[in-house]
Design a protein around this motif. Structure first.
Motif, short mmCIF file in Angstrom:
data_model
loop_
_atom_site.label_atom_id
_atom_site.label_comp_id
_atom_site.label_asym_id
_atom_site.label_seq_id
_atom_site.Cartn_x
_atom_site.Cartn_y
_atom_site.Cartn_z
N ALA A 38 -46.95 -115.12 -100.44
CA ALA A 38 -48.11 -115.65 -101.17
C ALA A 38 -48.31 -114.87 -102.47
N ILE A 39 -48.57 -115.63 -103.54
CA ILE A 39 -48.86 -115.03 -104.84
C ILE A 39 -50.19 -115.61 -105.31
N GLY A 40 -51.17 -114.74 -105.55
CA GLY A 40 -52.49 -115.20 -105.98
C GLY A 40 -52.98 -114.39 -107.16
N TRP A 41 -54.13 -114.80 -107.69
CA TRP A 41 -54.73 -114.14 -108.85
C TRP A 41 -56.14 -113.69 -108.53
N LEU A 42 -56.48 -112.51 -109.00
CA LEU A 42 -57.85 -112.00 -108.95
C LEU A 42 -58.45 -112.09 -110.35
N ALA A 43 -59.73 -112.40 -110.40
CA ALA A 43 -60.42 -112.41 -111.68
C ALA A 43 -60.59 -110.98 -112.19
N ALA A 44 -60.79 -110.84 -113.49
CA ALA A 44 -61.02 -109.52 -114.07
C ALA A 44 -62.21 -108.87 -113.39
N GLY A 45 -62.02 -107.66 -112.87
CA GLY A 45 -63.09 -106.94 -112.21
C GLY A 45 -63.32 -107.31 -110.75
N GLU A 46 -62.63 -108.33 -110.25
CA GLU A 46 -62.83 -108.76 -108.86
C GLU A 46 -62.19 -107.75 -107.90
N VAL A 47 -62.95 -107.30 -106.92
CA VAL A 47 -62.45 -106.39 -105.89
C VAL A 47 -62.63 -107.10 -104.54
N PRO A 48 -61.57 -107.56 -103.93
CA PRO A 48 -61.72 -108.30 -102.68
C PRO A 48 -62.18 -107.40 -101.55
N ASP A 49 -62.95 -108.01 -100.64
CA ASP A 49 -63.43 -107.30 -99.48
C ASP A 49 -62.25 -106.92 -98.58
N ALA A 50 -62.34 -105.76 -97.94
CA ALA A 50 -61.24 -105.28 -97.09
C ALA A 50 -60.93 -106.25 -95.97
N ALA A 51 -61.95 -106.87 -95.40
CA ALA A 51 -61.73 -107.83 -94.31
C ALA A 51 -60.99 -109.07 -94.83
N ASP A 52 -61.30 -109.50 -96.06
CA ASP A 52 -60.61 -110.64 -96.64
C ASP A 52 -59.15 -110.31 -96.92
N VAL A 53 -58.90 -109.10 -97.41
CA VAL A 53 -57.51 -108.68 -97.65
C VAL A 53 -56.74 -108.63 -96.33
N ALA A 54 -57.38 -108.14 -95.27
CA ALA A 54 -56.73 -108.08 -93.96
C ALA A 54 -56.40 -109.47 -93.45
N ALA A 55 -57.32 -110.43 -93.65
CA ALA A 55 -57.06 -111.81 -93.23
C ALA A 55 -55.89 -112.41 -94.00
N PHE A 56 -55.84 -112.12 -95.29
CA PHE A 56 -54.76 -112.59 -96.14
C PHE A 56 -53.42 -112.00 -95.69
N GLU A 57 -53.41 -110.72 -95.42
CA GLU A 57 -52.18 -110.06 -94.99
C GLU A 57 -51.71 -110.58 -93.63
N ALA A 58 -52.65 -110.92 -92.75
CA ALA A 58 -52.28 -111.39 -91.41
C ALA A 58 -51.56 -112.74 -91.46
N LEU A 59 -51.78 -113.52 -92.52
CA LEU A 59 -51.20 -114.85 -92.61
C LEU A 59 -49.93 -114.90 -93.45
N THR A 60 -49.56 -113.78 -94.06
CA THR A 60 -48.44 -113.78 -95.00
C THR A 60 -47.42 -112.73 -94.61
N ASP A 61 -46.16 -113.01 -94.94
CA ASP A 61 -45.09 -112.05 -94.68
C ASP A 61 -44.86 -111.13 -95.87
#
Length: 279
Positions: A38-61
Motif C-alpha cells: 500500500a502506498i498512501g499520502w499524508l497531508a502536510a502536518g498530519e500525524v496519524p493516530d498510532a491505532a490507525d497506523v497499526a490497523a493499516f499495517e495489519a492489512l498490508t504486507d
C-alpha cells in the motif's frame, strides 16, 4: 495476486467517503488473501493516530506513506510539475530520489496488478504500470473535473473558490487518459460510467461501495438495541456535503421529524464547520 494499492490518501480514520471506500477495499484484499503493498499520502502536518497506523499495517504486507508537502522545496516542485500535470496530481509526484527508491522497492516486490484509488495519485500508478509492465486498475470515485468545479461553485470563501478552480486545470484530460490507459476502470457510479461511455471510453464496470461490516451488524440487530435512527457519514469540510445537509435540514428533516417524532440524527465526518454544530 500481489497488488500494489495506490491510495488517494491515508485511509484512516474512516471519516470521509473516499477513506471509507478505500479502507473497506484494503480490508477485502487482505481477507481474500491477496498480498498488498500500500502506498498512501499524508497531508502536510498530519500525524496519524498510532491505532490507525497499526490497523493499516495489519492489512498490508508492505507499505509506504508519502507526504503532500507544504515546505518551500515542495511548493516549488509542485509549481514545476504544473507545466504538465493538474494541481492535485502535481502535488503527489514524489521528488526524484524518493520516487526512484520507492519504484525500486515495488519492482523487487514483483506485483501482478496496480490498483489506483482516484485520479490524484495517478502519476505514480501509471509510472509503476509502465515500468513494471503490469496492468493498471483504476477506481473512479467521481468525474473529478466536474466534481471539483462544483466544489468551487459551492465554496464559502473566495480563497477556496480560486484554489478549487485552479485544481480543474488539465484535470479532464488527465481523467480521460486514465480511462484510456487503465486495463479496467471500476466506477463508483452508473451515471459517471455512462458519461465516459458517451465519450467513447468503454472499459469500465460498476463497482458499488462495499458496506461497512459494523453498520451491517447494527442494521441486523434488534431495533431496541440501536441508539441512532438516522446517520450521515461524509467529509464535513467538503462544500457539496455541507450544501447537501443544508438542503436536508430545510426540505427533508421537517418531514422526517413529523413522521418519526422523537429521533436521534447523528452526523459524522471530519472538520465540521461551527455553524453545523448549532443545528
Amino acid at each position: 495476486m500481489r497488488i500494489v494499492h495506490v491510495l488517494h490518501e491515508f485511509p484512516y480514520p474512516a471519516n470521509s467517503g473516499i477513506r471509507c471506500d478505500m479502507g473497506r477495499r484494503l480490508a477485502a484484499f487482505a481477507q481474500l488473501g491477496h498480498p498488498v503493498f500500500a502506498i498512501g499520502w499524508l497531508a502536510a502536518g498530519e500525524v496519524p493516530d498510532a491505532a490507525d497506523v497499526a490497523a493499516f499495517e495489519a492489512l498490508t504486507d508492505e507499505r509506504e506513506l508519502l507526504r503532500v508537502g507544504a515546505g518551500t522545496a515542495e511548493r516549488l516542485r509542485r509549481v514545476w510539475n504544473l507545466r504538465r500535470h493538474p494541481s492535485y496530481i502535481a502535488a503527489r509526484i514524489p521528488a526524484q530520489a524518493e520516487r526512484e527508491a520507492l519504484i525500486e522497492r515495488v519492482c523487487a516486490w514483483r506485483p501482478d496488478l496496480i490498483w489506483l484509488e482516484g485520479a490524484h495519485p495517478s502519476w505514480l500508478a501509471l509510472e509503476l504500470s509502465r515500468r513494471l509492465g503490469v496492468p493498471l486498475a483504476y477506481r473512479s470515485h467521481n468525474i473529478e473535473f466536474r466534481y471539483v468545479a462544483e466544489q468551487a461553485r459551492l465554496a464559502p470563501t473566495l480563497r477556496q473558490t480560486l484554489a478549487l478552480r485552479a485544481g480543474t486545470w488539465g484535470l479532464e484530460a488527465a481523467e480521460a487518459r486514465l480511462h484510456r490507459e487503465a486495463a479496467r476502470v471500476f466506477d463508483i457510479s452508473v451515471d459517471d460510467m455512462a458519461y465516459w461511455r458517451s465519450r467513447g471510453l468503454d472499459n469500465a464496470s460498476w463497482l458499488a461501495p462495499q458496506p461497512d461490516p459494523a453498520i451491517l451488524a447494527t442494521a441486523a440487530a434488534p431495533e431496541a438495541a440501536r441508539d441512532i435512527d438516522l446517520l450521515f457519514m461524509g467529509s464535513l469540510s467538503s462544500p457539496n456535503n455541507i450544501a447537501g445537509l443544508e438542503w436536508y435540514f430545510e426540505r427533508v428533516h421537517p418531514l422526517v421529524a413529523e413522521r418519526l417524532g422523537a429521533h436521534r440524527l447523528t452526523i459524522a465526518g471530519r472538520r465540521p464547520p461551527a455553524a453545523l454544530a448549532q443545528r
